[in-house]
Scaffold this motif. Structure first.
Motif, PDB file in Angstrom:
ATOM      1  N   GLY A 211       7.661   7.742  13.883  1.00 16.81           N
ATOM      2  CA  GLY A 211       6.500   7.317  13.131  1.00 16.81           C
ATOM      3  C   GLY A 211       6.781   6.757  11.756  1.00 16.81           C
ATOM      4  N   ALA A 212       8.040   6.407  11.465  1.00 17.55           N
ATOM      5  CA  ALA A 212       8.370   5.831  10.164  1.00 17.55           C
ATOM      6  C   ALA A 212       7.711   4.460  10.015  1.00 17.55           C
ATOM      7  N   ARG A 213       7.265   4.174   8.822  1.00 20.24           N
ATOM      8  CA  ARG A 213       6.629   2.885   8.572  1.00 20.24           C
ATOM      9  C   ARG A 213       7.649   1.755   8.605  1.00 20.24           C
ATOM     10  N   SER A 214       7.147   0.575   8.953  1.00 26.73           N
ATOM     11  CA  SER A 214       8.049  -0.576   9.069  1.00 26.73           C
ATOM     12  C   SER A 214       8.707  -0.905   7.737  1.00 26.73           C
ATOM     13  N   GLY A 215       7.945  -0.839   6.648  1.00 28.79           N
ATOM     14  CA  GLY A 215       8.516  -1.139   5.340  1.00 28.79           C
ATOM     15  C   GLY A 215       9.640  -0.188   4.983  1.00 28.79           C
ATOM     16  N   ARG A 216       9.480   1.096   5.309  1.00 32.48           N
ATOM     17  CA  ARG A 216      10.521   2.078   5.025  1.00 32.48           C
ATOM     18  C   ARG A 216      11.768   1.815   5.852  1.00 32.48           C
ATOM     19  N   ILE A 217      11.575   1.416   7.103  1.00 34.07           N
ATOM     20  CA  ILE A 217      12.721   1.128   7.968  1.00 34.07           C
ATOM     21  C   ILE A 217      13.468  -0.105   7.468  1.00 34.07           C
TER      22      ILE A 217
END
Length: 312
Positions: A211-217
């Motif tokens: 569930g990590a956000r795309s921006g964080r990835i």
């Protein structure tokens, strides 16, 4: 923050420090890398310390010395007027100190080349990572834009654009903006390929599943893993940007007088190459050395970061 998380962060920092020391050690063992790094450092110092360096000779690139010329505008003496006061001789017609012109020209050329490179790398990295990671319609649109940019006659457009801009507009920042905005497609294509491969890696897939956000990835996992590629490509783009500024100044649509520029000086020196060849030699040698140094250092950096080189 838990003890486990803190331990992971400490290990990551330690790994980065170890990797940096290993990289520096590899470059230090490469004589070509050391020589190119020293050459780049000398030119950067000359650009930064142009004022105190030229003050040693008591000259500047703007003062005319008509007393050092004959009746036809030719420098008096050997080697285009080389003397204890004028280390590289003087400029024909004006008598300006050539050493000062070359030193201040380093400031102009390196400022434009490095600034335009940073702008291109910033745009290319953003476009490449986002299009490679997200894919879909956004990737298709950006890929078509990159294809158009590759086929666009950039040099012709730059010449036409620089010829029509107002004379009172500061040229160096405008040249940085124009060259930088047209220089990002290459690095964008490279970064996109890296991002396409990384988005299928297990650690990225696992982060998505958790569930990590795309921006964080993108910022925490994709960008750090393409960092080495970006650094190498940046070192290889800089000489091309310096050459682009020199080409525009050579054609008379770049930096305007009296601002010193290697390209414009080389363009003026072509007219005097038969009677005053040293006027062409010194700025030409400076441009050749700095572009060669950046290319060699970029190749050495690429080899140092390539794990296949270490295995060999």
């Amino acid at each position: 923050m838990t003890a486990t998380t803190a331990g992971r962060d400490d290990l990551a920092v330690s790994a980065r420090k170890t990797g940096f020391r290993t990289l520096v050690g590899k470059l230090a063992r490469d004589p070509f890398a050391v020589a190119s790094a020293v050459t780049i450092a000398v030119f950067l110092l000359a650009a930064i310390l142009a004022d105190p360096i030229t003050a040693i000779t008591g000259n500047d690139p703007f003062t005319y010395h008509q007393d050092l010329l004959d009746g036809q505008g030719q420098p008096l003496g050997w080697g285009g007027g080389i003397s204890a006061d004028h280390w590289f001789g003087v400029e024909p017609l004006t008598g300006r100190d050539l050493f000062s012109i070359v030193v201040y020209g380093a400031r102009t050329s390196l400022f434009i080349g490095i600034s335009a490179t940073l702008l291109s790398v910033l745009i290319g990295t953003i476009v490449g990572i986002t299009s490679g990671y997200f894919g879909g319609w956004y990737d298709r649109i950006m890929s078509r834009i990159v294809d158009v940019m590759f086929g666009f006659p950039v040099l012709v457009f730059l010449i036409a654009l620089m010829a029509i801009i107002p004379a009172d507009l500061p040229r160096p920042p405008f040249i940085v903006l124009v060259i930088g905005l047209f220089g990002w497609p290459g690095i964008s294509r490279i970064v996109r390929g890296q991002a396409l491969a990384l988005r299928e890696r297990n650690f990225v897939v696992a982060s998505k599943a958790m569930g990590a956000r795309s921006g964080r990835i993108v910022l925490g996992q994709v960008l750090p893993n393409v960092g080495a590629t970006i650094i190498v490509v940046t070192s290889l783009i800089i000489p091309g940007m310096i050459a682009a500024e020199a080409a525009l100044s050579f054609l008379g649509v770049g930096v305007t007088p009296p601002t010193p520029s290697w390209g414009r000086t080389i363009g003026d020196a072509i007219l005097w190459v038969r009677t005053s060849p040293m006027y062409l030699v010194f700025p030409g040698a400076a441009l050749f050395l700095v572009t060669l140094a950046f290319n060699v250092f970029g190749d050495s950096l690429r080899d140092a970061l390539d794990p296949r080189t270490a295995r060999r």
